[in-house]
Scaffold this motif. Structure first.
Motif, PDB file in Angstrom:
ATOM      1  N   ALA A 150       0.834  -1.209   0.000  1.00  0.00           N
ATOM      2  CA  ALA A 150       0.000   0.000   0.000  1.00  0.00           C
ATOM      3  C   ALA A 150       0.865   1.254   0.000  1.00  0.00           C
ATOM      4  O   ALA A 150       0.569   2.233  -0.699  1.00  0.00           O
ATOM      5  CB  ALA A 150      -0.921  -0.014   1.223  1.00  0.00           C
ATOM      6  N   ILE A 151       1.953   1.233   0.782  1.00  0.00           N
ATOM      7  CA  ILE A 151       2.849   2.393   0.865  1.00  0.00           C
ATOM      8  C   ILE A 151       3.578   2.604  -0.456  1.00  0.00           C
ATOM      9  O   ILE A 151       3.731   3.738  -0.928  1.00  0.00           O
ATOM     10  CB  ILE A 151       3.837   2.214   2.031  1.00  0.00           C
ATOM     11  CG1 ILE A 151       3.083   2.376   3.366  1.00  0.00           C
ATOM     12  CG2 ILE A 151       4.988   3.216   1.947  1.00  0.00           C
ATOM     13  CD1 ILE A 151       3.873   1.923   4.573  1.00  0.00           C
ATOM     14  N   ASP A 152       4.006   1.514  -1.080  1.00  0.00           N
ATOM     15  CA  ASP A 152       4.674   1.625  -2.381  1.00  0.00           C
ATOM     16  C   ASP A 152       3.759   2.284  -3.408  1.00  0.00           C
ATOM     17  O   ASP A 152       4.203   3.098  -4.232  1.00  0.00           O
ATOM     18  CB  ASP A 152       5.108   0.242  -2.878  1.00  0.00           C
ATOM     19  CG  ASP A 152       6.302  -0.320  -2.104  1.00  0.00           C
ATOM     20  OD1 ASP A 152       6.964   0.467  -1.387  1.00  0.00           O
ATOM     21  OD2 ASP A 152       6.554  -1.536  -2.220  1.00  0.00           O
ATOM     22  N   ALA A 153       2.474   1.925  -3.353  1.00  0.00           N
ATOM     23  CA  ALA A 153       1.505   2.516  -4.289  1.00  0.00           C
ATOM     24  C   ALA A 153       1.357   4.019  -4.055  1.00  0.00           C
ATOM     25  O   ALA A 153       1.271   4.810  -5.006  1.00  0.00           O
ATOM     26  CB  ALA A 153       0.153   1.821  -4.144  1.00  0.00           C
ATOM     27  N   LEU A 154       1.360   4.425  -2.783  1.00  0.00           N
ATOM     28  CA  LEU A 154       1.255   5.850  -2.456  1.00  0.00           C
ATOM     29  C   LEU A 154       2.498   6.611  -2.906  1.00  0.00           C
ATOM     30  O   LEU A 154       2.405   7.696  -3.478  1.00  0.00           O
ATOM     31  CB  LEU A 154       1.053   6.022  -0.946  1.00  0.00           C
ATOM     32  CG  LEU A 154      -0.247   5.488  -0.351  1.00  0.00           C
ATOM     33  CD1 LEU A 154      -0.227   5.598   1.164  1.00  0.00           C
ATOM     34  CD2 LEU A 154      -1.451   6.235  -0.923  1.00  0.00           C
ATOM     35  N   LYS A 155       3.653   6.016  -2.638  1.00  0.00           N
ATOM     36  CA  LYS A 155       4.898   6.704  -2.978  1.00  0.00           C
ATOM     37  C   LYS A 155       5.107   6.779  -4.492  1.00  0.00           C
ATOM     38  O   LYS A 155       5.778   7.691  -4.986  1.00  0.00           O
ATOM     39  CB  LYS A 155       6.077   6.028  -2.284  1.00  0.00           C
ATOM     40  CG  LYS A 155       6.101   6.288  -0.778  1.00  0.00           C
ATOM     41  CD  LYS A 155       7.375   5.799  -0.131  1.00  0.00           C
ATOM     42  CE  LYS A 155       7.438   6.237   1.335  1.00  0.00           C
ATOM     43  NZ  LYS A 155       8.677   5.767   1.999  1.00  0.00           N
ATOM     44  N   SER A 156       4.520   5.840  -5.230  1.00  0.00           N
ATOM     45  CA  SER A 156       4.608   5.902  -6.696  1.00  0.00           C
ATOM     46  C   SER A 156       3.874   7.132  -7.238  1.00  0.00           C
ATOM     47  O   SER A 156       4.130   7.581  -8.358  1.00  0.00           O
ATOM     48  CB  SER A 156       4.033   4.630  -7.319  1.00  0.00           C
ATOM     49  OG  SER A 156       2.617   4.600  -7.177  1.00  0.00           O
ATOM     50  N   LYS A 157       2.965   7.686  -6.428  1.00  0.00           N
ATOM     51  CA  LYS A 157       2.233   8.909  -6.791  1.00  0.00           C
ATOM     52  C   LYS A 157       2.897  10.158  -6.198  1.00  0.00           C
ATOM     53  O   LYS A 157       2.322  11.244  -6.209  1.00  0.00           O
ATOM     54  CB  LYS A 157       0.783   8.818  -6.291  1.00  0.00           C
ATOM     55  CG  LYS A 157       0.002   7.636  -6.855  1.00  0.00           C
ATOM     56  CD  LYS A 157      -1.378   7.548  -6.200  1.00  0.00           C
ATOM     57  CE  LYS A 157      -2.126   6.306  -6.653  1.00  0.00           C
ATOM     58  NZ  LYS A 157      -3.426   6.159  -5.939  1.00  0.00           N
ATOM     59  N   ASN A 158       4.113   9.957  -5.620  1.00  0.00           N
ATOM     60  CA  ASN A 158       4.871  11.054  -4.993  1.00  0.00           C
ATOM     61  C   ASN A 158       4.136  11.683  -3.810  1.00  0.00           C
ATOM     62  O   ASN A 158       4.264  12.878  -3.551  1.00  0.00           O
ATOM     63  CB  ASN A 158       5.220  12.137  -6.024  1.00  0.00           C
ATOM     64  CG  ASN A 158       6.218  11.631  -7.049  1.00  0.00           C
ATOM     65  OD1 ASN A 158       7.160  10.922  -6.715  1.00  0.00           O
ATOM     66  ND2 ASN A 158       5.999  11.995  -8.307  1.00  0.00           N
ATOM     67  N   LEU A 159       3.348  10.863  -3.096  1.00  0.00           N
ATOM     68  CA  LEU A 159       2.671  11.349  -1.896  1.00  0.00           C
ATOM     69  C   LEU A 159       3.616  11.251  -0.700  1.00  0.00           C
ATOM     70  O   LEU A 159       4.425  10.327  -0.601  1.00  0.00           O
ATOM     71  CB  LEU A 159       1.410  10.520  -1.632  1.00  0.00           C
ATOM     72  CG  LEU A 159       0.334  10.563  -2.715  1.00  0.00           C
ATOM     73  CD1 LEU A 159      -0.853   9.699  -2.327  1.00  0.00           C
ATOM     74  CD2 LEU A 159      -0.119  11.999  -2.979  1.00  0.00           C
TER      75      LEU A 159
END
Length: 283
Positions: A13-22
């Motif tokens: 879940a965190i990887d998905a968020l960080k892929s959006k530069n969040l």
């Protein structure tokens, strides 16, 4: 609100968020959440796009097994409270002991440049090795940009800053002011276990600290400590474990005051079998 119990799940879940530069904040807790925790979460949300709140009663930081067994566990209530802050921007991580320790529930050994031997370290053997172990583990799993800790556990905050510095961990540690009940008592998950008469008596702790702060302008540290010890010696319900006036950088007890240094008074008190800590900035 997304709740994860396994590190593989939350990492995805965190990887998905960080892929959006969040940006990501972390608020580590042992649950039994109260308004003090919610203030940390609100501050984290103000500074980050998403916030992970971990809920985990960490066995390696308890030197008293009875305290570990009695520590309140209120996960459903905790999640409901977090939903009052945000339903969409908080991720809750509620790992099992196995998920964190993988069958080896022991602490790492840390060198915090002596911070671990002052105050709480003198009374709670191995406590800060346990704190360092779990916080470092959460940093490795979550990899937040910022992590938030309350100043009620000021020594813990100093030690976590030292952990990040010594292990070159790319996380900003944010200290947040003590959140208090209306009567001045520092908010703590342990407050829920106080019997009514002790709950009524406990604000005496902060009242005494405030007077110590007033005295700090004109009295020596030793005189203030003697005065505080006398106040508790005359109290019917509260038992003083320690009162220490320390340099906020080294946490070592002050011998002679200096205008170039900042000081805090740190206190630990027993209300029946409940141990309460607090502190106050003196200058």
């Amino acid at each position: 609100m997304e709740v994860y119990s396994e590190k593989q799940q939350i990492r995805a879940a965190i990887d998905a968020l960080k892929s959006k530069n969040l940006t990501l904040g972390l608020v580590p807790t042992m649950g039994a959440l109260h308004d003090g925790h919610l203030q940390l979460v609100k501050k984290a949300l103000a500074n980050n796009d998403k916030v992970v709140v971990s809920v985990f009663v960490n066995p390696t930081q308890f030197d008293n097994n009875e305290d570990l067994v009695k520590y309140p566990r209120t996960l459903e209530k905790d999640i409901a409270l977090l939903k009052t802050v945000s339903r969409n921007d908080i991720l809750v991580y509620t790992p099992t002991i196995e998920d964190i320790y993988e069958g080896n529930t022991v602490s790492e050994n840390f060198d915090f440049d002596g911070l671990e031997f002052e105050m709480e370290g003198k009374f709670r053997h191995g406590h800060f090795d346990g704190v360092g172990t779990i916080v470092k583990r959460f940093f490795e799993i979550v990899k937040p940009h910022q992590a938030y800790f309350g100043e009620k556990d000021f020594q813990q905050l100093a030690i976590i800053k030292k952990l990040v510095e010594k292990h070159d961990i790319p996380i900003t540690i944010v200290g947040c002011k003590i959140h208090r009940e209306a009567n001045g008592l520092a908010m703590s998950s342990r407050n829920t276990r106080l019997k009514p008469e002790y709950k009524k008596a406990a604000p005496f702790i902060f009242k005494t600290l405030k007077t110590a702060k007033e005295l700090f302008g004109t009295k020596s540290a030793n005189k203030i400590i003697e005065w505080v010890e006398k106040q508790f010696a005359n109290h019917d319900l509260l038992e003083l474990e320690y009162i220490i006036i320390a340099d906020t950088e080294t946490l070592k007890p002050v011998k002679r005051k200096s205008n170039q240094k900042s000081y805090r008074a740190f206190i630990a008190v027993y209300a029946d079998d409940i141990r309460l800590i607090d502190n106050i900035a003196l200058n």
